[in-house]
Design a protein around this motif. Structure first.
Motif, mmCIF file in Angstrom:
data_model
loop_
_atom_site.group_PDB
_atom_site.id
_atom_site.type_symbol
_atom_site.label_atom_id
_atom_site.label_comp_id
_atom_site.label_asym_id
_atom_site.label_seq_id
_atom_site.Cartn_x
_atom_site.Cartn_y
_atom_site.Cartn_z
ATOM 1 N N GLN A 40 36.724 -31.316 23.169
ATOM 2 C CA GLN A 40 36.635 -29.912 23.578
ATOM 3 C C GLN A 40 38.047 -29.312 23.655
ATOM 4 N N PHE A 60 34.261 -22.113 13.512
ATOM 5 C CA PHE A 60 33.706 -23.466 13.591
ATOM 6 C C PHE A 60 33.527 -24.021 12.184
ATOM 7 N N TYR A 92 34.272 -29.405 18.288
ATOM 8 C CA TYR A 92 33.093 -29.496 19.139
ATOM 9 C C TYR A 92 32.555 -30.914 19.024
ATOM 10 N N ARG A 93 31.770 -31.332 19.990
ATOM 11 C CA ARG A 93 31.261 -32.704 19.985
ATOM 12 C C ARG A 93 30.274 -32.907 18.836
ATOM 13 N N PHE A 103 26.222 -29.356 20.711
ATOM 14 C CA PHE A 103 27.305 -28.706 19.959
ATOM 15 C C PHE A 103 27.178 -27.190 19.995
ATOM 16 N N ASP A 106 28.751 -26.309 23.268
ATOM 17 C CA ASP A 106 30.214 -26.310 23.124
ATOM 18 C C ASP A 106 30.699 -25.015 22.482
ATOM 19 N N SER A 107 29.974 -24.556 21.460
ATOM 20 C CA SER A 107 30.358 -23.334 20.760
ATOM 21 C C SER A 107 30.332 -22.134 21.698
ATOM 22 N N VAL A 110 33.377 -22.293 23.893
ATOM 23 C CA VAL A 110 34.574 -21.813 23.199
ATOM 24 C C VAL A 110 34.631 -20.288 23.234
ATOM 25 N N ASN A 139 26.260 -23.017 14.050
ATOM 26 C CA ASN A 139 26.716 -22.846 15.435
ATOM 27 C C ASN A 139 27.018 -21.386 15.735
#
Length: 287
Positions: A40, A60, A92-93, A103, A106-107, A110, A139
């Protein structure tokens, strides 16, 4: 140049592409944490003269949600910054550490970080865009269209001035890609995993770019299909096809040595600078 194309566009050519895409009058800030997990992290590329009014693009990358590293996409950050854009290139993971929807979460994290902190780097949070290529475009589409993910960050897609999808998979059930199947726990993949299911009248304006020569993600079903879905709700959509490119070289066309493949960077530059800040935007209309 034609002889070098397979090398420049492939994984072994990423270092060459990055080296040959000049930074110019730009600055980079690397390995900024947006979460606690090792992946991250994000990098920021900004014009040296960014004064707080520059548009912002969060990017991404693709890789079937299994691979990729932000360091390989320095050319994207530099290319965007050379156009007067503050670029955020984020990791991202990935599978097998995580599966859907981690994921996407995560996006959204961000985007929330960028919205709240990008002013420190000369960016204007009211001119915030999200962009992705391939799996990264998925994403981007999910956080732009499905309000659940930004809601978890106490935000909504209304923070976005627009979104940009490059060769994105937006409508891919049943899953035929064997690498993607475990990521989405196929065959138990619910329909609401598909970005096209979340198109609505509240969706931000979109720039959708693909190639009719793409044999990895069907451009008619995904890019054209998403464009039709958004237009059906009156959303402004710019739809472009760069048919000198393939699935991979569509994103590589942002790099200086490969820009002859198509005006992908020009399309992004024009869309970002011509789209009004979200707070000032009126009702969307189809283009």
């Amino acid at each position: 140049m034609l002889l070098w194309l397979p090398v420049l566009a492939g994984c072994s050519g990423v270092g060459i592409i990055n080296a040959l895409t000049p930074g110019g009058q730009t600055q980079a800030f690397e390995a900024i944490a947006y979460g606690e997990a090792p992946r991250q992290r994000l990098d920021i590329y900004r014009p040296q003269d960014a004064d707080g009014n520059a548009p912002v693009v969060v990017f991404f990358y693709g890789g079937t949600w299994r691979e990729g590293a932000r360091e390989d996409y320095r050319f994207v950050g530099r290319a965007l910054a050379s156009c007067g854009i503050v670029a955020v290139v984020a990791d991202y993971r990935l599978y097998p550490e995580v599966r859907y929807p981690d994921f996407v979460e995560d996006s959204a994290q961000v985007l929330a970080w960028a919205y709240r902190h990008i002013d420190r780097y000369g960016g204007d949070a009211h001119r915030l865009f999200v962009m992705g290529h391939s799996a990264g475009a998925y994403n981007a589409a999910m956080v732009a269209l499905d309000a659940r993910w930004l809601a978890a960050q106490s935000l909504s897609p209304d923070i976005l001035a627009g979104w940009i999808g490059l060769a994105g998979p937006y409508d891919f059930l049943p899953i035929t890609n064997e690498d993607a199947r475990p990521v989405f726990e196929w065959p138990n993949t619910p329909p609401d995993t598909q970005p096209i299911e979340h198109a609505s009248e509240r969706s931000p304006p979109a720039l959708l770019v693909a190639s009719h020569r793409d044999t990895t993600v069907n451009p008619e079903r995904n890019t054209a299909g998403m464009a039709r879905a958004l237009r059906s709700y009156g959303v402004a959509v710019t739809e472009r096809y760069a048919d000198r490119t393939s699935h991979v070289t569509l994103i590589a066309a942002l790099a200086w040595p490969l820009r002859w493949l198509g005006p992908v960077l020009d399309e992004i530059d024009m869309f970002v600078h011509d789209t009004r800040p979200r707070a000032e935007a009126g009702p969307a209309s189809a283009q």
